[in-house]
Design a protein around this motif. Structure first.
Motif, PDB file in Angstrom:
ATOM      1  N   GLU A 176      46.454 -25.169 -74.297  1.00 43.99           N
ATOM      2  CA  GLU A 176      46.262 -26.106 -72.854  1.00 43.99           C
ATOM      3  C   GLU A 176      47.486 -25.431 -72.087  1.00 43.99           C
ATOM      4  O   GLU A 176      47.052 -25.198 -70.613  1.00 43.99           O
ATOM      5  N   TYR A 177      48.664 -24.728 -72.673  1.00 43.47           N
ATOM      6  CA  TYR A 177      49.948 -24.732 -71.725  1.00 43.47           C
ATOM      7  C   TYR A 177      48.945 -22.908 -71.019  1.00 43.47           C
ATOM      8  O   TYR A 177      49.456 -22.635 -70.292  1.00 43.47           O
ATOM      9  N   GLU A 178      47.871 -22.409 -71.449  1.00 48.45           N
ATOM     10  CA  GLU A 178      47.606 -20.725 -71.382  1.00 48.45           C
ATOM     11  C   GLU A 178      46.992 -21.244 -70.191  1.00 48.45           C
ATOM     12  O   GLU A 178      46.988 -20.605 -69.107  1.00 48.45           O
ATOM     13  N   MET A 179      46.305 -22.818 -70.300  1.00 41.10           N
ATOM     14  CA  MET A 179      45.143 -22.618 -68.597  1.00 41.10           C
ATOM     15  C   MET A 179      46.231 -23.850 -67.347  1.00 41.10           C
ATOM     16  O   MET A 179      45.901 -23.033 -66.418  1.00 41.10           O
ATOM     17  N   LEU A 180      47.435 -24.191 -67.846  1.00 41.78           N
ATOM     18  CA  LEU A 180      48.576 -23.855 -66.818  1.00 41.78           C
ATOM     19  C   LEU A 180      48.614 -23.329 -66.324  1.00 41.78           C
ATOM     20  O   LEU A 180      48.764 -23.705 -64.691  1.00 41.78           O
ATOM     21  N   THR A 181      49.225 -22.319 -67.225  1.00 41.54           N
ATOM     22  CA  THR A 181      49.559 -20.927 -66.282  1.00 41.54           C
ATOM     23  C   THR A 181      48.561 -19.950 -65.881  1.00 41.54           C
ATOM     24  O   THR A 181      48.655 -19.622 -64.894  1.00 41.54           O
ATOM     25  N   TYR A 182      47.739 -20.124 -65.893  1.00 39.18           N
ATOM     26  CA  TYR A 182      45.888 -19.703 -65.227  1.00 39.18           C
ATOM     27  C   TYR A 182      45.973 -19.928 -63.928  1.00 39.18           C
ATOM     28  O   TYR A 182      45.839 -19.684 -62.763  1.00 39.18           O
ATOM     29  N   LEU A 183      46.041 -21.378 -63.877  1.00 38.19           N
ATOM     30  CA  LEU A 183      46.274 -22.421 -63.141  1.00 38.19           C
ATOM     31  C   LEU A 183      46.497 -22.148 -61.702  1.00 38.19           C
ATOM     32  O   LEU A 183      46.173 -21.623 -60.978  1.00 38.19           O
ATOM     33  N   ALA A 184      47.729 -21.952 -62.890  1.00 34.54           N
ATOM     34  CA  ALA A 184      49.332 -22.251 -61.700  1.00 34.54           C
ATOM     35  C   ALA A 184      49.291 -20.501 -60.705  1.00 34.54           C
ATOM     36  O   ALA A 184      49.966 -20.596 -59.158  1.00 34.54           O
ATOM     37  N   ASN A 185      48.937 -19.871 -61.377  1.00 33.20           N
ATOM     38  CA  ASN A 185      48.819 -17.933 -60.911  1.00 33.20           C
ATOM     39  C   ASN A 185      47.418 -18.004 -60.159  1.00 33.20           C
ATOM     40  O   ASN A 185      46.748 -16.574 -60.352  1.00 33.20           O
ATOM     41  N   ASP A 186      46.864 -18.891 -60.092  1.00 35.80           N
ATOM     42  CA  ASP A 186      45.390 -19.090 -59.196  1.00 35.80           C
ATOM     43  C   ASP A 186      44.494 -17.965 -60.223  1.00 35.80           C
ATOM     44  O   ASP A 186      43.691 -17.375 -59.487  1.00 35.80           O
ATOM     45  N   GLU A 187      44.637 -17.297 -61.471  1.00 38.91           N
ATOM     46  CA  GLU A 187      43.574 -17.040 -62.001  1.00 38.91           C
ATOM     47  C   GLU A 187      42.483 -17.651 -62.665  1.00 38.91           C
ATOM     48  O   GLU A 187      42.153 -19.080 -63.472  1.00 38.91           O
ATOM     49  N   MET A 188      41.582 -18.628 -61.920  1.00 39.66           N
ATOM     50  CA  MET A 188      40.574 -19.269 -61.369  1.00 39.66           C
ATOM     51  C   MET A 188      39.422 -18.773 -62.467  1.00 39.66           C
ATOM     52  O   MET A 188      38.865 -19.769 -63.553  1.00 39.66           O
TER      53      MET A 188
ATOM     54  N   LYS B  58      48.688 -32.249 -60.190  1.00 42.36           N
ATOM     55  CA  LYS B  58      48.777 -33.396 -59.531  1.00 42.36           C
ATOM     56  C   LYS B  58      50.381 -33.206 -59.445  1.00 42.36           C
ATOM     57  O   LYS B  58      50.297 -33.876 -58.668  1.00 42.36           O
ATOM     58  N   ILE B  59      50.931 -31.755 -59.927  1.00 36.09           N
ATOM     59  CA  ILE B  59      52.379 -32.452 -60.391  1.00 36.09           C
ATOM     60  C   ILE B  59      52.884 -31.030 -59.261  1.00 36.09           C
ATOM     61  O   ILE B  59      52.636 -29.939 -60.406  1.00 36.09           O
ATOM     62  N   GLU B  60      53.043 -31.171 -58.223  1.00 26.92           N
ATOM     63  CA  GLU B  60      53.459 -29.789 -57.651  1.00 26.92           C
ATOM     64  C   GLU B  60      54.862 -29.233 -57.975  1.00 26.92           C
ATOM     65  O   GLU B  60      54.903 -27.644 -57.993  1.00 26.92           O
ATOM     66  N   SER B  61      55.772 -29.866 -58.467  1.00 27.22           N
ATOM     67  CA  SER B  61      56.987 -29.342 -58.603  1.00 27.22           C
ATOM     68  C   SER B  61      56.723 -28.784 -60.463  1.00 27.22           C
ATOM     69  O   SER B  61      57.397 -27.338 -60.585  1.00 27.22           O
ATOM     70  N   ILE B  62      55.707 -29.195 -61.216  1.00 24.63           N
ATOM     71  CA  ILE B  62      55.316 -28.156 -62.436  1.00 24.63           C
ATOM     72  C   ILE B  62      54.802 -27.049 -62.228  1.00 24.63           C
ATOM     73  O   ILE B  62      54.292 -25.586 -62.497  1.00 24.63           O
ATOM     74  N   LYS B  63      53.140 -27.287 -60.992  1.00 25.21           N
ATOM     75  CA  LYS B  63      52.356 -26.482 -60.595  1.00 25.21           C
ATOM     76  C   LYS B  63      53.964 -24.498 -60.066  1.00 25.21           C
ATOM     77  O   LYS B  63      54.103 -23.411 -60.600  1.00 25.21           O
ATOM     78  N   ASP B  64      54.934 -25.220 -58.763  1.00 25.27           N
ATOM     79  CA  ASP B  64      55.785 -24.078 -58.648  1.00 25.27           C
ATOM     80  C   ASP B  64      56.518 -23.324 -59.542  1.00 25.27           C
ATOM     81  O   ASP B  64      56.998 -22.203 -60.006  1.00 25.27           O
ATOM     82  N   TYR B  65      56.987 -24.607 -61.265  1.00 27.08           N
ATOM     83  CA  TYR B  65      58.427 -23.686 -62.144  1.00 27.08           C
ATOM     84  C   TYR B  65      57.246 -23.165 -62.663  1.00 27.08           C
ATOM     85  O   TYR B  65      58.105 -21.879 -63.207  1.00 27.08           O
ATOM     86  N   LEU B  66      56.183 -23.463 -63.286  1.00 31.31           N
ATOM     87  CA  LEU B  66      54.881 -22.298 -64.186  1.00 31.31           C
ATOM     88  C   LEU B  66      54.937 -21.165 -63.008  1.00 31.31           C
ATOM     89  O   LEU B  66      54.432 -19.838 -63.797  1.00 31.31           O
ATOM     90  N   ARG B  67      54.658 -21.520 -62.346  1.00 25.67           N
ATOM     91  CA  ARG B  67      54.231 -20.324 -61.182  1.00 25.67           C
ATOM     92  C   ARG B  67      55.457 -19.303 -61.617  1.00 25.67           C
ATOM     93  O   ARG B  67      55.358 -18.217 -61.162  1.00 25.67           O
TER      94      ARG B  67
ATOM     95  N   LYS C 282      52.954 -12.042 -64.972  1.00 27.69           N
ATOM     96  CA  LYS C 282      51.684 -12.119 -66.066  1.00 27.69           C
ATOM     97  C   LYS C 282      50.656 -12.321 -65.312  1.00 27.69           C
ATOM     98  O   LYS C 282      49.537 -12.182 -65.828  1.00 27.69           O
ATOM     99  N   ALA C 283      50.586 -12.152 -64.109  1.00 22.64           N
ATOM    100  CA  ALA C 283      49.068 -12.971 -63.616  1.00 22.64           C
ATOM    101  C   ALA C 283      48.770 -11.504 -63.280  1.00 22.64           C
ATOM    102  O   ALA C 283      49.455 -10.642 -63.229  1.00 22.64           O
ATOM    103  N   LYS C 284      47.201 -11.394 -63.438  1.00 23.75           N
ATOM    104  CA  LYS C 284      46.582 -10.064 -62.971  1.00 23.75           C
ATOM    105  C   LYS C 284      46.606  -9.726 -61.658  1.00 23.75           C
ATOM    106  O   LYS C 284      46.587 -10.400 -60.937  1.00 23.75           O
ATOM    107  N   LEU C 285      46.891  -8.480 -61.305  1.00 24.78           N
ATOM    108  CA  LEU C 285      47.277  -8.331 -60.547  1.00 24.78           C
ATOM    109  C   LEU C 285      45.725  -7.347 -59.552  1.00 24.78           C
ATOM    110  O   LEU C 285      45.486  -6.212 -60.839  1.00 24.78           O
ATOM    111  N   LYS C 286      45.231  -7.619 -58.940  1.00 23.55           N
ATOM    112  CA  LYS C 286      43.719  -7.357 -58.821  1.00 23.55           C
ATOM    113  C   LYS C 286      43.874  -5.901 -57.605  1.00 23.55           C
ATOM    114  O   LYS C 286      43.098  -4.978 -57.440  1.00 23.55           O
TER     115      LYS C 286
END
Length: 555
Positions: free
Chosen positions: A478-490, A523-532, A538-542
């Motif tokens: 679940e934490y990994e999914m949040l990290t993917y979403l924060a980094n726009d790795e849909m 839904k919590i923008e501040s948590i998105k900013d924190y995770l990002r 760790k985000a994939k570079l394209k």
């Protein structure tokens, strides 16, 4: 009008005028106390002369009620009647504060001010003593102390407003770390509490889940208080307590019986723990719970299990609960007794509420090759974030007591930025108070809010770590999914979502993410900013450009 006793006029008017209601009885006050009451009536409206109160046979007090006039309403956000207690002792004793609770119980139907009360003492150092006493209790009422002498030595009433300023504006009512245990600082969960209590009264079990600091324990405390008012027994079992989770399943059953007796002060004999053997534990539990039920007035008992992960498979610190059979045997016993009492007694004796972070323990059909006794047997819900009206109520109420007047547009912004998470919102408002003008009351605008929000993200990132810690430790997917979403790795996010849809369900339940037309967002923008920010490398570079950019940043 006040002097003539036209109370309806007073209630219907926007303003309350100083004076004393003509029906107020004051004969029980001595001359010095009557002088103080008349002094206060120059700025307040005295509505009720109260009475004498005796505590512990040797302690005698008097009190009266008075309503704030416009100045006090506007400056300190006071609207209801305030309790004033006389303490006629040269040395202040903490039991003087018990008088306020006594008065609240005397007038359950009156609209009394819960957060603020006034203590007038013959102790000349009453200010220092009260301030020192209440510093260690952030949930205490705001007690405004005065000495008898101050009223006889003063020629005007300015010192009263100044004392209110000192004791209201110096306290940060937003800064709570522990769960709320008192109703006057409790906001936004009354409907949820009543819903769970109604389920219990209908002999139905319940589950409540959510991330840390969302207010689960405060809700539990609220349920216990509400049941106590209805004279219905309950027992809170903190599964995080090693005295509980380090017991075997049979010993844990005896622990529950003992806690029911202790927490509800029921005088009844119960079986010795040694009788709770593997073979006899269920029989002993049945016998003891029937005894307590009868001694407790034959009212159903609510078992509240907080931090259920500590006695659940794969997450418990005790190997017997984590990977052995204790979870199964414990819940088989509770479940079978629950059904047996309904079948044989034709009335409920107990029901239970399980509270935790993740509902996996009641969503897993089989454990250790055996059927899970509580699989799909406990209807549950997630604790939701505050709505805008709930955010407005909490922020404006507490802020008003501290002399902070928030711009109306900030309530919706506060809710959006922090997803209605009460713990995060309170601590941002605490920073607002830290930087606000010390001359109160003062207005809080968007610029001041944005400054506080920026400081919060820089200074208190550990709050996010604390909230998400349970996902990192026990639910890494679940934490990994949040990290993917924060980094726009849909693509990676959707792969996991399709493989295990229950993970998405949990994240939605936590009030962390939302879905709209197949698109997911925080839904919590501040948590998105924190995770990002935490996982930006760790985000994939394209593209080569993205790789060069990261290399430059990291250098």
């Amino acid at each position: 009008w006040q002097a003539l006793g036209y109370e309806k006029y007073n209630i219907n008017m926007a303003s309350t005028f100083p004076g004393i209601n003509r029906n107020t009885k004051t004969s029980h006050f001595d001359s010095e106390e009557s002088q103080i009451l008349n002094f206060l009536a120059k700025d307040w409206y005295v509505t009720n002369g109260g009475n004498k109160i005796t505590l512990n046979q040797n302690s005698h007090y008097k009190f009266f009620l008075m309503k704030p006039t416009r100045d006090y309403q506007e400056m300190f956000n006071l609207e209801k009647e305030v309790i004033v207690v006389f303490s006629p002792y040269e040395s202040f004793e903490t039991r003087s504060l018990d008088v306020f609770d006594f008065v609240y119980k005397m007038y359950p139907d009156l609209r009394l001010e819960n957060v603020c009360c006034i203590l007038i003492s013959k102790d000349k150092k009453i200010q220092e003593r009260v301030k020192k006493l209440l510093q260690g209790d952030p949930e205490s009422r705001v007690v405004i102390p005065f000495s008898y002498d101050e009223f006889s030595l003063s020629s005007n009433s300015y010192f009263i407003k100044n004392r209110f300023r000192n004791f209201f504006f110096e306290r940060d009512l937003f800064s709570f770390e522990s769960p709320i245990t008192k109703d006057f600082f409790f906001f936004g969960r009354t409907t949820l509490i009543q819903k769970i209590i109604n389920r219990h009264k209908c002999n139905e079990n319940s589950g409540l889940f959510g991330l840390r600091k969302t207010g689960k324990t405060s809700v539990i405390n609220g349920i216990a208080r509400a049941l106590k008012l209805d004279e219905m027994p309950s027992v809170i079992i903190d599964c995080q307590d090693t005295s509980f989770n380090q017991r075997r399943w049979n010993e844990a059953l005896h622990y529950i019986i003992r806690e029911i007796k202790r927490q509800n002060e029921i005088q009844s004999l119960i079986e010795n723990e040694s009788m709770y053997t593997f073979n006899n534990a269920s029989l002993m539990f049945e016998k003891d719970i029937k005894r307590l039920y009868k001694k407790g007035g034959q009212k159903p008992i609510l078992f509240i299990f907080d931090e259920i992960e500590n006695i659940s498979p794969k997450t418990s610190p005790n190997p017997y609960w984590k990977s052995d059979m204790d979870f199964l045997l414990f819940w088989q016993t509770l479940r079978s007794n629950f059904q047996k009492f309904i079948r044989e007694e034709d009335k409920p004796i107990f029901s239970f509420l399980v509270v935790g972070t993740n509902p996996k323990a009641i969503e897993t059909p089989r454990i250790n090759e055996s059927d899970n006794p509580i699989f799909n047997k406990i209807p549950f819900e997630y604790i939701q974030g505050f709505t805008v009206p709930q955010t407005t109520e909490m922020t404006s109420k507490l802020g008003g007591y501290m002399g902070l007047e928030f711009d109306d547009m900030l309530f919706g912004k506060l809710k959006d930025d922090f997803g209605g998470h009460p713990y995060l919102m309170r601590h941002v408002c605490s920073i607002v108070n830290e930087f606000a003008n010390k001359t109160r009351p003062t207005k809080i605008d968007k610029l001041q809010y944005e400054k506080a929000k920026k400081v919060f993200s820089e200074r208190y990132s550990h709050y996010y770590e604390m909230i998400l810690e349970v996902l990192v430790n026990f639910y890494p997917e679940e934490y990994e999914m949040l990290t993917y979403l924060a980094n726009d790795e849909m693509e990676s996010f959707l792969d996991l979502a399709n493989f295990a849809p229950e993970l998405v369900s949990h994240l939605k339940g936590y009030n962390l993410i939302e879905e709209n037309d197949g698109k997911y967002f925080f839904k919590i923008e501040s948590i998105k900013d924190y995770l990002r920010n935490k996982n930006k490398y760790k985000a994939k570079l394209k593209t080569p450009a993205e790789r060069w950019k990261e290399i430059s940043e990291r250098r």
